[in-house]
Design an enzyme around this catalytic site. Structure first.
Site, mmCIF file in Angstrom:
data_model
loop_
_atom_site.group_PDB
_atom_site.id
_atom_site.type_symbol
_atom_site.label_atom_id
_atom_site.label_comp_id
_atom_site.label_asym_id
_atom_site.label_seq_id
_atom_site.Cartn_x
_atom_site.Cartn_y
_atom_site.Cartn_z
ATOM 1 N N ASP A 39 -10.406 -1.705 12.702
ATOM 2 C CA ASP A 39 -11.462 -0.941 12.031
ATOM 3 C C ASP A 39 -11.220 -0.653 10.552
ATOM 4 O O ASP A 39 -11.601 0.412 10.061
ATOM 5 C CB ASP A 39 -11.695 0.382 12.773
ATOM 6 C CG ASP A 39 -12.233 0.178 14.168
ATOM 7 O OD1 ASP A 39 -12.416 -0.981 14.585
ATOM 8 O OD2 ASP A 39 -12.461 1.182 14.857
ATOM 9 N N LYS A 129 -16.856 -3.573 18.773
ATOM 10 C CA LYS A 129 -16.670 -2.603 19.849
ATOM 11 C C LYS A 129 -17.587 -1.402 19.655
ATOM 12 O O LYS A 129 -18.147 -1.195 18.573
ATOM 13 C CB LYS A 129 -15.208 -2.160 19.934
ATOM 14 C CG LYS A 129 -14.658 -1.482 18.690
ATOM 15 C CD LYS A 129 -13.139 -1.397 18.771
ATOM 16 C CE LYS A 129 -12.526 -0.670 17.585
ATOM 17 N NZ LYS A 129 -12.707 0.800 17.659
ATOM 18 N N ALA A 157 -7.248 1.875 11.229
ATOM 19 C CA ALA A 157 -7.783 3.230 11.138
ATOM 20 C C ALA A 157 -8.640 3.530 12.383
ATOM 21 O O ALA A 157 -9.210 2.626 12.962
ATOM 22 C CB ALA A 157 -8.637 3.373 9.872
ATOM 23 N N THR A 158 -8.697 4.809 12.752
ATOM 24 C CA THR A 158 -7.819 5.833 12.258
ATOM 25 C C THR A 158 -6.633 5.961 13.212
ATOM 26 O O THR A 158 -6.749 5.664 14.401
ATOM 27 C CB THR A 158 -8.527 7.198 12.150
ATOM 28 O OG1 THR A 158 -8.990 7.587 13.458
ATOM 29 C CG2 THR A 158 -9.687 7.148 11.181
ATOM 30 N N CYS A 162 -8.851 5.258 16.841
ATOM 31 C CA CYS A 162 -8.961 3.877 17.317
ATOM 32 C C CYS A 162 -7.625 3.137 17.355
ATOM 33 O O CYS A 162 -7.417 2.290 18.222
ATOM 34 C CB CYS A 162 -9.974 3.119 16.453
ATOM 35 S SG CYS A 162 -11.635 3.817 16.563
#
Length: 227
Positions: A39, A129, A157-158, A162
């Site tokens: 992410d 996702k 992150a974070t 995640c």
């Protein structure tokens, strides 16, 4: 490869409790790692977005890992949260009732675009996702198996959200897991530190950037004995 054992962070009594529980063993380093970049999209890495923070240092560290993976012929997998308009505007995703600010992560928007400072190539994999873990509701476990991976290196992150969820599910999916300290970022220091402490104790080895990069591009990795 040295690890961050976080001893002393919460005092001697906590260290004794965790030692008695048998936490903190060293994770084996396999011969076929995969790098999972969680992410690092603009909605998380840029403070101009409601869900974002300035993660310049962490993106730079992740880029170092990507470069090392390229040299070591290690597969790179990026993940991103992306909601359809119906998901973002509706009530079907329970997580969005708890964290409504995440509704801005809409498919096709700048918020869900990978940070342009990362060297993303057509040969890399992208997993979209809807929740915290990159494994939940996706084909990531099957992808890693198809790639022949035995070890997951996780960054992104974070840290408390995640990254932690992905690392925990990586272990539960059968992969030895490493989390790279400098390449993980969060919106606040407290949750970041707590997540790394817990990951190191029970799920993964939290390792330094230099050590992770050396492991990824080690020319003798495929032929060496795994310790």
């Amino acid at each position: 490869m040295p690890v961050d054992d976080h001893r002393g962070l919460h005092g001697a009594e906590t260290d004794a409790v965790y030692d008695r529980a048998g936490f903190g063993a060293t994770v084996p380093r396999g011969q076929s790692p995969a790098l999972i970049v969680v992410d690092l999209t603009r909605g998380f890495t840029e403070p101009g977005f409601p869900s974002g923070a300035d993660l310049t240092a962490e993106v730079t560290a992740a880029a170092t890992l990507v470069s090392a993976a390229r040299r070591g012929d290690v597969p790179v997998i990026y993940t991103a949260i992306s909601y359809t308009p119906a998901e973002a505007e509706g009530d079907a995703v329970a997580w969005l009732r708890k964290a409504p600010g995440m509704r801005g992560l809409r498919e096709g928007s700048d918020a869900v675009a990978l940070d342009p400072r990362l060297d993303c190539r057509d040969s890399d994999h992208l997993v979209l996702k809807k929740g915290a873990s990159a494994f939940h509701g996706t084909g990531l476990a099957a992808l890693l198996t198809g790639l022949g991976a035995d070890t997951a290196l996780v960054c992104g992150a974070t840290t408390s959200g995640c990254v932690r969820a992905t690392a925990v599910d990586a272990v539960q999916s059968g992969f030895d897991t490493l989390v790279v300290r400098e390449a993980c970022g969060d919106r606040a220091r407290g949750p970041h530190d707590a997540a790394l402490f817990d990951l190191q104790a029970k799920y993964a080895d939290v390792v330094a950037l230099a050590d992770a990069a050396a492991y990824l591009d080690a020319p003798d990795r495929a032929g060496r004995k795994v310790s």
